[in-house]
Design a protein around this motif. Structure first.
Motif, PDB file in Angstrom:
ATOM      1  N   GLN A   1       2.433  -3.811   5.274  1.00 27.39           N
ATOM      2  CA  GLN A   1       2.669  -5.074   4.479  1.00 27.39           C
ATOM      3  C   GLN A   1       3.143  -5.086   2.867  1.00 27.39           C
ATOM      4  O   GLN A   1       2.459  -4.565   2.317  1.00 27.39           O
ATOM      5  CB  GLN A   1       1.455  -6.232   4.763  1.00 27.39           C
TER       6      GLN A   1
ATOM      7  N   GLY B   1       4.309  -7.282  -0.665  1.00 25.18           N
ATOM      8  CA  GLY B   1       3.727  -8.443  -1.377  1.00 25.18           C
ATOM      9  C   GLY B   1       4.475  -8.587  -2.723  1.00 25.18           C
ATOM     10  O   GLY B   1       4.896  -7.372  -3.036  1.00 25.18           O
ATOM     11  N   GLU B   2       4.254  -9.662  -3.324  1.00 26.51           N
ATOM     12  CA  GLU B   2       4.853  -9.538  -4.642  1.00 26.51           C
ATOM     13  C   GLU B   2       4.035  -8.589  -5.765  1.00 26.51           C
ATOM     14  O   GLU B   2       4.765  -8.158  -6.510  1.00 26.51           O
ATOM     15  CB  GLU B   2       4.825 -10.811  -5.172  1.00 26.51           C
ATOM     16  N   ASP B   3       2.725  -8.345  -5.221  1.00 25.31           N
ATOM     17  CA  ASP B   3       2.078  -7.551  -6.256  1.00 25.31           C
ATOM     18  C   ASP B   3       1.803  -5.957  -5.489  1.00 25.31           C
ATOM     19  O   ASP B   3       1.082  -5.456  -5.985  1.00 25.31           O
ATOM     20  CB  ASP B   3       0.655  -7.976  -6.598  1.00 25.31           C
ATOM     21  N   VAL B   4       2.383  -5.772  -4.678  1.00 22.59           N
ATOM     22  CA  VAL B   4       2.422  -4.751  -3.752  1.00 22.59           C
ATOM     23  C   VAL B   4       3.415  -3.536  -4.123  1.00 22.59           C
ATOM     24  O   VAL B   4       4.762  -4.231  -3.940  1.00 22.59           O
ATOM     25  CB  VAL B   4       2.260  -5.062  -2.294  1.00 22.59           C
ATOM     26  N   ASP B   5       3.080  -2.405  -4.569  1.00 23.66           N
ATOM     27  CA  ASP B   5       4.180  -1.371  -4.570  1.00 23.66           C
ATOM     28  C   ASP B   5       3.980  -0.484  -3.827  1.00 23.66           C
ATOM     29  O   ASP B   5       3.045   0.387  -3.558  1.00 23.66           O
ATOM     30  CB  ASP B   5       3.937  -0.680  -6.081  1.00 23.66           C
ATOM     31  N   LEU B   6       4.818  -0.778  -2.587  1.00 21.76           N
ATOM     32  CA  LEU B   6       4.559   0.478  -1.500  1.00 21.76           C
ATOM     33  C   LEU B   6       5.077   1.801  -1.795  1.00 21.76           C
ATOM     34  O   LEU B   6       4.712   2.653  -0.962  1.00 21.76           O
ATOM     35  CB  LEU B   6       5.308  -0.139  -0.249  1.00 21.76           C
TER      36      LEU B   6
ATOM     37  N   PRO C   1       1.144 -15.301  -7.173  1.00 24.56           N
ATOM     38  CA  PRO C   1       1.403 -14.250  -5.980  1.00 24.56           C
ATOM     39  C   PRO C   1      -0.115 -13.944  -5.454  1.00 24.56           C
ATOM     40  O   PRO C   1      -0.995 -14.142  -6.121  1.00 24.56           O
ATOM     41  CB  PRO C   1       1.918 -13.050  -6.831  1.00 24.56           C
TER      42      PRO C   1
ATOM     43  N   THR D   1      10.840 -12.793  -5.912  1.00 21.75           N
ATOM     44  CA  THR D   1       9.612 -12.385  -4.997  1.00 21.75           C
ATOM     45  C   THR D   1       9.217 -13.616  -4.331  1.00 21.75           C
ATOM     46  O   THR D   1       8.567 -14.202  -5.079  1.00 21.75           O
ATOM     47  CB  THR D   1       8.753 -11.410  -5.587  1.00 21.75           C
TER      48      THR D   1
ATOM     49  N   TRP E   1      -5.992  -4.701  -0.023  1.00 22.81           N
ATOM     50  CA  TRP E   1      -4.948  -4.118   0.529  1.00 22.81           C
ATOM     51  C   TRP E   1      -3.941  -4.002  -1.132  1.00 22.81           C
ATOM     52  O   TRP E   1      -3.370  -3.004  -1.285  1.00 22.81           O
ATOM     53  CB  TRP E   1      -3.975  -4.653   1.543  1.00 22.81           C
ATOM     54  N   VAL E   2      -3.831  -4.975  -1.861  1.00 27.76           N
ATOM     55  CA  VAL E   2      -3.283  -5.238  -3.129  1.00 27.76           C
ATOM     56  C   VAL E   2      -3.732  -4.202  -3.995  1.00 27.76           C
ATOM     57  O   VAL E   2      -3.038  -3.354  -4.688  1.00 27.76           O
ATOM     58  CB  VAL E   2      -2.998  -6.431  -3.524  1.00 27.76           C
TER      59      VAL E   2
ATOM     60  N   HIS F   1      -2.436  -0.876  -3.919  1.00 27.48           N
ATOM     61  CA  HIS F   1      -1.122  -0.579  -4.204  1.00 27.48           C
ATOM     62  C   HIS F   1      -0.615  -1.554  -5.344  1.00 27.48           C
ATOM     63  O   HIS F   1       0.474  -1.952  -5.520  1.00 27.48           O
ATOM     64  CB  HIS F   1      -0.164  -1.013  -3.111  1.00 27.48           C
ATOM     65  N   LEU F   2      -1.771  -1.821  -6.194  1.00 27.60           N
ATOM     66  CA  LEU F   2      -1.157  -2.775  -7.337  1.00 27.60           C
ATOM     67  C   LEU F   2      -0.164  -2.224  -8.161  1.00 27.60           C
ATOM     68  O   LEU F   2      -0.044  -1.201  -8.583  1.00 27.60           O
ATOM     69  CB  LEU F   2      -2.448  -3.010  -8.367  1.00 27.60           C
ATOM     70  N   ARG F   3       0.997  -3.155  -8.260  1.00 23.97           N
ATOM     71  CA  ARG F   3       1.992  -2.830  -9.185  1.00 23.97           C
ATOM     72  C   ARG F   3       1.716  -2.878 -10.704  1.00 23.97           C
ATOM     73  O   ARG F   3       1.380  -3.774 -10.920  1.00 23.97           O
ATOM     74  CB  ARG F   3       3.249  -4.159  -8.932  1.00 23.97           C
TER      75      ARG F   3
ATOM     76  N   GLN G   1       6.569  -7.965 -13.373  1.00 21.34           N
ATOM     77  CA  GLN G   1       7.792  -8.388 -13.275  1.00 21.34           C
ATOM     78  C   GLN G   1       7.990  -9.783 -14.091  1.00 21.34           C
ATOM     79  O   GLN G   1       6.923 -10.329 -14.588  1.00 21.34           O
ATOM     80  CB  GLN G   1       8.069  -8.872 -11.930  1.00 21.34           C
TER      81      GLN G   1
ATOM     82  N   TYR H   1      -7.304 -11.040  -8.527  1.00 17.76           N
ATOM     83  CA  TYR H   1      -7.872 -10.485  -7.486  1.00 17.76           C
ATOM     84  C   TYR H   1      -9.132 -10.663  -7.486  1.00 17.76           C
ATOM     85  O   TYR H   1      -9.976 -10.707  -6.362  1.00 17.76           O
ATOM     86  CB  TYR H   1      -7.263  -9.220  -7.128  1.00 17.76           C
TER      87      TYR H   1
ATOM     88  N   ARG I   1      -3.235  -4.359   7.615  1.00 16.13           N
ATOM     89  CA  ARG I   1      -2.199  -4.499   6.740  1.00 16.13           C
ATOM     90  C   ARG I   1      -1.562  -3.050   6.363  1.00 16.13           C
ATOM     91  O   ARG I   1      -0.220  -2.698   6.362  1.00 16.13           O
ATOM     92  CB  ARG I   1      -2.560  -4.923   5.151  1.00 16.13           C
TER      93      ARG I   1
END
Lengths: 195, 504
Positions: free
Chosen positions: A105, A107-112, B37, B84, B221-222, B225-227, B231, B392, B427
């Motif tokens: 999945q 998402g806007e904060d998810v960096d796959l 987000p 996004t 989950w975030v 994989h936290l960006r 942005q 989060y 997820r």
């Protein structure tokens, strides 16, 4: 989307069933770790299989001494759900072996493209469990503040003054709103005993 | 005429100072959540479920409805300014809205979206007022077999119509049904999947499941994989529309609800399909098809109007049939269960004040949203700068509060965490969350109705198909199941491709 799959062991996400996994990943491939690479979804199949067996076992061992009302007893639906779980586990395994892949999945904060930072997840789980252990002895205001502070720290916030301040304000405010305004009791703990 | 009178009485309920306050709190929270987000309206309502222990039902549902509508409004802001989507309903808004913002027409895009939401919401809610009592009256004598087939339809539709993989949808549904089995059997008191634990024999509270799957699962989950690179949102002024833009927008605004409302009312995934259909329609009807992809205002106005109208359709189905067609509606249904209120045809008779107060508050909410959103859009956009660790950590914090508030037991927090880890795994492997939630919420009632129906027919399976209504719905289910054999649906695939390219 998920070219970079996880190594087969994800410490935090697979608490229960490593034992169920070889049964689905049985083909005699030299080094099943290599085989599993990119197919870690088979662990999910194993999990579904295990849950299916669990539901069926529970249904079989049910002793229906209760007066049953109607032709359909308490076992029927578990039988259906358990069997369906086995079927879905098998279908999913076939799909994965054919190269199918669940789209992780976004998402806007998810960096796959990120391979996945499972250490962070494990730490968050630890903080959460600590919160569960501390909420009764320490009370909500302290345990809640520790939860927020700890989680924010693990997620990368490094402000020695601001982090605990926000945590404390948020926690006490929430306590007051729930406990005093909404009438949902939360444990005050020794702190509120003093105040 | 009857429903007009009821609606006027509903306004009486909704206009009470306290209920107005809840409506305002709802739309403010909803907009903030839509902009933020990581939090969607379903998670927000799930996190707020504990307030049901302290609030009266009318106030709580007025607030929840405000969150739902507000989330739609706020989601498009994120789409337009950040490219996004804040919510799945706002994916399409990014396609045209973001190019508009990049070419300096962000204010117009925001205005077209906000007025679109207002129009769609108002038209959709009028349709709700006109249709819902009739549907409820029609459905009022439906019996156990009909209830069962409606829920079966929800199960099949939610797994088959949505998502890219049916087998993963079914896996998710079965996980939910299994969780729903835990506890005492409703008819006989038989323990199921309790393993002798007193804690589990009460069943797993639906609040824990909803909060675990939506909030804990998402936050973990975030977190994995936290960006790291943040942005930048495109700076924007106060929304406004010129005469030319108004001329291009008013028809899409009015066309949107025609597409949005029916799709919201059926279990087809809420706002995602209708917003895309509206986009395609506007592109085809536009006099400027060449502008599409580069910032055509019709492509913002139509889909956003459709999105809000679909929310009205969803609320209609939830109130009249007790059938949740979106994740948010599913969580709201859980809230009804918390109050011991059974949504469905009888709701309009038994809870007149609640239902009509809720519907009237939708109109009030739309007005509040328009008033808030037109001048405040730049302020909302600032929310995008909230540090992600706080966001989060806050989600985990409120999830813990919610779970603990249920019974004041620390063990509930552990159960919550386990459910959250299931949500994380789902997820990771592309299992949609909605079927699981629907399975937990509707599973036990579906079993109850099935067994009642078979009790009446003495175990004969014909008891399940003895009404015209149930036969029709079974035919519909067969159609859904056979659909991919007839024709591979090109729409969702194309939509997904677009969403993928736009949400890069």
């Amino acid at each position: 989307m998920t070219e970079r799959s996880e190594p087969p062991h994800e410490p935090a996400t697979e608490p229960a069933e490593p034992a169920a996994e070889p049964s689905t990943a049985a083909p005699p491939v030299t080094g099943w770790r290599a085989f599993l690479h990119g197919r870690s979804e088979l662990l999910l199949c194993g999990l579904l299989l295990a849950v299916g067996l669990l539901v069926l076992t529970d249904a079989v061992t049910m002793n229906t001494t209760f007066a049953q009302r109607g032709p359909v007893g308490p076992k029927t639906v578990p039988y259906v759900v358990g069997t369906a779980l086995l079927v879905v586990a098998a279908l999913l395994a076939v799909d994965v072996l054919r190269g199918g892949k669940g789209e992780a999945q976004g998402g806007e904060d998810v960096d796959l493209d990120d391979p996945g930072d499972w250490r962070t997840v494990a730490l968050l789980v630890g903080v959460f469990l600590a919160h569960a252990a501390l909420i009764n002895p320490l009370g909500f205001p302290i345990a809640g503040a520790l939860l927020f502070w700890g989680a924010a720290h693990i997620l990368g916030s490094r402000s020695p003054g601001r982090d605990p301040l926000i945590a404390a304000v948020l926690s006490v405010l929430t306590f007051v709103i729930f406990n005093n305004l909404l009438g949902v009791p939360l444990p005050g703990g020794p702190l509120m005993g003093v105040l | 005429m009857d429903s007009v009178n009821s609606l006027l009485e509903g306004f009486g309920t909704a206009m009470s100072p306290l209920n107005l306050l809840w409506a305002a709190v709802g739309v403010l929270l909803g907009t903030a959540i839509g902009v933020l987000p990581g939090i969607g309206p379903a998670m927000a309502v799930a996190l707020l479920l504990p307030v049901t222990y302290g609030l009266d039902p009318t106030g709580a549902f007025i607030m929840f409805a405000g969150i739902y509508y507000g989330g739609m409004f706020g989601g498009s802001t994120t789409s337009i300014l950040l490219n996004t989507p804040g919510e799945s309903a706002a994916v399409v808004a990014a396609i045209e809205g973001n190019p508009m913002a990049r070419s300096g027409r962000g204010s117009q895009a925001l205005a077209a979206a906000a007025i679109g939401h207002f129009t769609g919401g108002v038209v959709g809610t009028i349709a709700l007022v006109a249709l819902a009592p009739a549907v409820a009256a029609l459905a009022v004598d439906i019996g156990a077999p009909d209830y069962f087939v409606i829920m079966l339809l929800a199960f099949i539709a939610v797994t088959s119509v949505l998502g890219s993989s049916r087998v993963r949808g079914f896996a998710s549904l079965l996980i939910g049904l299994t969780i729903g089995l835990v506890g005492l059997d409703q008819m006989t008191g038989q323990q199921r999947l309790t393993f002798g634990s007193l804690q589990l024999s009460d069943g797993i509270d639906v609040v824990i499941v909803a909060v675990g799957l939506f909030a804990i699962g998402e936050a973990l989950w975030v977190a994995a994989h936290l960006r790291r690179s943040s942005q930048k949102a495109i700076p924007v002024g106060r929304p406004w529309l010129g005469r030319g833009e108004l001329r291009r927008s008013w028809k899409p605004w009015l066309r949107g609800p025609a597409i949005g409302f029916p799709f919201g009312a059926i279990p087809a995934g809420g706002a995602e399909i209708p917003t895309f259909l509206s986009y395609v329609t506007e592109k085809r009807l536009s006099k400027h098809p060449d502008e599409f992809g580069k910032g055509a205002i019709e492509g913002v106005a139509g889909p956003e109007s459709a999105a809000s109208a679909s929310a009205a359709g969803t609320v209609g189905t939830m109130l009249t049939l007790g059938l949740p067609t979106t994740a948010t509606a599913a969580v709201m249904l859980a809230a009804f269960q918390q109050y011991g209120i059974q949504p469905g045809p009888l709701l309009f008779e038994r809870e007149t004040e609640l239902v009509w107060g809720l519907i009237a508050s939708l109109f009030i909410g739309m007005v509040l949203l328009l008033v808030l959103n037109l001048p405040l859009a730049p302020v909302w956009a600032k929310l995008l700068r909230i540090p992600r660790p706080y966001l989060y950590a806050g989600i985990l914090f409120f999830a813990a509060v919610g779970a603990y508030a249920i019974g004041g037991e620390a063990i509930d927090l552990v159960v919550l965490l386990v459910i959250g880890l299931i949500g994380l795994v789902m997820r990771r492997y592309g299992l949609p969350v909605l079927p699981a939630v629907i399975g937990v919420i509707l599973g036990p009632s579906a079993e109850l109705q099935l067994r009642r129906a078979l009790q009446l027919s003495d175990g004969s399976l014909t008891g399940l198909v003895n009404t015209p209504f149930s036969i029709t719905v079974y035919a519909l289910i067969a159609l859904i199941l056979c659909w991919p054999l007839v024709r591979k649906l090109p729409l969702p695939a194309r939509w997904r491709q677009r969403a993928g390219t736009s949400a890069r």
